[in-house]
Design an enzyme around this catalytic site. Structure first.
Site, mmCIF file in Angstrom:
data_model
loop_
_atom_site.group_PDB
_atom_site.id
_atom_site.type_symbol
_atom_site.label_atom_id
_atom_site.label_comp_id
_atom_site.label_asym_id
_atom_site.label_seq_id
_atom_site.Cartn_x
_atom_site.Cartn_y
_atom_site.Cartn_z
ATOM 1 C CD GLU A 1 7.406 -5.469 -1.687
ATOM 2 O OE1 GLU A 1 7.951 -4.494 -2.146
ATOM 3 O OE2 GLU A 1 8.618 -6.282 -1.247
ATOM 4 N N GLY B 1 2.646 2.287 5.652
ATOM 5 C CA GLY B 1 3.630 1.518 5.845
ATOM 6 C C GLY B 1 4.211 2.138 7.235
ATOM 7 N N GLY C 1 0.780 -1.310 -0.021
ATOM 8 C CA GLY C 1 -0.027 0.025 0.083
ATOM 9 C C GLY C 1 0.833 1.275 0.037
ATOM 10 C CB SER C 2 -0.067 4.841 0.810
ATOM 11 O OG SER C 2 -0.407 4.770 2.181
#
Length: 513
Positions: A266, A249, A244-245
């Site tokens: 990721e 994270g 995701g963004s």
């Protein structure tokens, strides 16, 4: 364009019916699902509460305790059956991806093909979970390493690859002996329900054919942020793989670190490409156009920054601008469409803000305007934007999840390398050159600092065989191919004494009489 005349909800119901999904999974629930194709509401998915999510995780832990005892090649047989079921239902699942996410037909089908490919990879891997035999200084001893299942693996996926990323993780995690709990994006619950229904078909076949597998081996959590927080915080979850963004994270990473859990993050990728004087410009044009405009710029490997040598700038960039102006934008379900819609209004608004910031920083914007608004007022189609920038500044240094390509000139190769590495994001990169020294320098230790560094191909188009990841801002994390399986297992070093004596420190004696 035939957007307002397209009724998608009945087609969604038909697909779900063919996959064996009961209507109560996607009707009458509290999570409204709309299609970016035309803004139509296509479902109301049922959600799980945070309290029930904890119960699901507890069941997954019990499933792990049983599944870890199944020999790895037998675990691979389950994934082989899953691959067969995906082949049988590829058309339906690919179509559903296009409806729910807005990908063109070839990309929707291509995402399901990635699921099939990782199943093939994981089946072979189930017989190759090798450990080393290590030379030891002790006489009559042997030392080796062994790999064991880790536990419950939590998977948090994003909207842009709603099923492939789950499969990348789940296929490896399952052959490694783990149980899985999947929390998909709130924007894409239908494809998650459908993919999981296909997995359930494989699981039933596996058991019917004599395999031993618990029913709770892979589970699905449809819900909001609170459900994701349960998955991240639960001590029974040994690893969380989150896509995701970077903002997400930064929340997930510290929480996992606080309880010493593993993380595979990721996140965003502000990916760049360098076009050198010797580049094949026809090849470069095709590679750049696909990497920058494909999936409406909504890939983590989308090309967003392009550094073009000043000797070829005037040959390449006008051709790129022409390509941007002529690309077919429209209904992704129709043949001939190359660029579909943005996922929602929020993505459109962020794109327009980035373009305004680029202009304020001296950029010249080509494209970026909304199209087909009259035909689909609740959908957000945009013309991909190419922005000529005087320097890498302002919005160029931040990722906007939309089809924006910032183009800049350079004259010195080392300067271009420095610009490639100058942003905190570092997922993917590429170089277009026929100069061997430039190509080798780009993939060397002094070259690109990204997890993916390609030559004469864009930064997108990762294959199953190569591990995907290495995003520098988050400390990395690898999924899919290569040796990524090690992230889903724990390693032990074993020393075995097959002699009659035990080496002790010099002069140490025990009176054992």
């Amino acid at each position: 364009m035939t957007l307002t005349k397209t009724a998608l909800a009945p087609e969604v119901a038909a697909i779900m019916g063919r996959l064996g999904v009961s209507a109560d999974r996607y009707t009458g629930g509290t999570l409204a699902v709309t299609s970016p194709v035309n803004g139509e509401k296509i479902a109301d998915a049922a959600q799980i509460s945070s309290g029930d999510a904890s119960d699901v995780i507890a069941k997954s832990h019990q499933a792990f305790l049983a599944w870890r005892l199944v020999p790895a090649p037998k675990r691979g047989e389950l994934i082989r059956l899953f691959g067969e079921e995906l082949r049988a239902h590829k058309a339906d699942l690919g179509r559903l991806v296009s409806i729910e996410v807005g990908k063109i037909t070839s990309e929707g089908l291509g995402e399901v093909q990635e699921m099939i490919d990782i199943c093939d990879f994981a089946v072979g891997l189930s017989r190759q979970l090798y450990g080393l035999t290590i030379a030891t200084e002790r006489a009559d001893h042997r030392m080796m390493e062994t790999w064991h299942p880790l536990g419950v693996v939590g998977i948090i996926s994003a909207f842009n690859f709603p099923v492939a990323v789950w499969a990348w993780n789940a296929a490896l995690a399952l052959v490694a002996g783990n149980a899985c709990v999947w929390k998909p994006s709130e924007k894409t619950p239908l494809t998650a329900i459908a993919a999981h229904a296909i997995f359930d078909k494989a699981l039933k076949r596996f058991v019917a054919e004599g395999g031993q597998a618990p029913a709770a081996l892979s589970q699905l959590l449809i819900g909001g942020r609170d459900v994701g927080e349960v998955l991240v915080d639960d001590p029974k979850v040994a690893l969380v793989s989150a896509t995701g963004s970077t903002a997400m994270g930064r929340i997930v990473g510290p929480k996992l670190a606080a309880r010493f859990a593993r993380a595979i993050l990721e996140l965003g990728g502000n990916n760049a490409a360098i076009v050198c004087p010797t580049a094949d410009l026809d090849l470069t044009l095709r590679g750049v156009a696909f990497a920058a405009m494909g999936t409406a710029g909504q890939r983590c490997t989308t090309l967003r920054r392009l550094f073009v040598h000043d000797s070829v700038y005037d040959q390449l960039v006008p051709r790129l601008i022409k390509a941007y102006g002529s690309v077919t934008i429209g209904n992704p379900l129709e043949t001939g469409t190359l660029v579909g819609p943005l996922i929602d209004k929020g993505s459109f608004d962020r794109m327009q803000k980035a373009l305004a910031d680029a202009k304020a920083n001296g950029g010249t914007v080509h494209g970026g305007d909304r199209v087909h608004e009259a035909d689909a007022p609740n959908a957000y189609y945009v013309r991909p934007a190419l922005v000529e920038m005087p320097a890498q500044c302002g919005p160029v240094e931040h990722e906007t999840f939309a089809p924006i390509l910032y183009v800049m000139k350079y004259s010195n190769f080392d300067d271009a390398l420095e610009l490639n590495n100058a942003v905190p994001q570092g997922l993917s990169s590429s170089i277009f050159t026929n100069n061997m020294r430039e190509a080798e320098a780009f993939v060397s230790a002094r070259g690109s600092d990204c997890g993916i560094a390609n030559v004469n191909i864009g930064p997108s188009g990762a294959e199953i065989g190569g591990a995907f990841g290495g995003e520098k801002e988050t400390g990395g994390g690898r999924e899919s191919g290569s040796d990524a399986w090690k992230g889903y297992m724990r390693r032990a070093t074993n020393t075995i004494n097959y002699g009659a004596s035990l080496p002790l420190a010099q002069g140490v004696k025990f009176d054992v009489e």
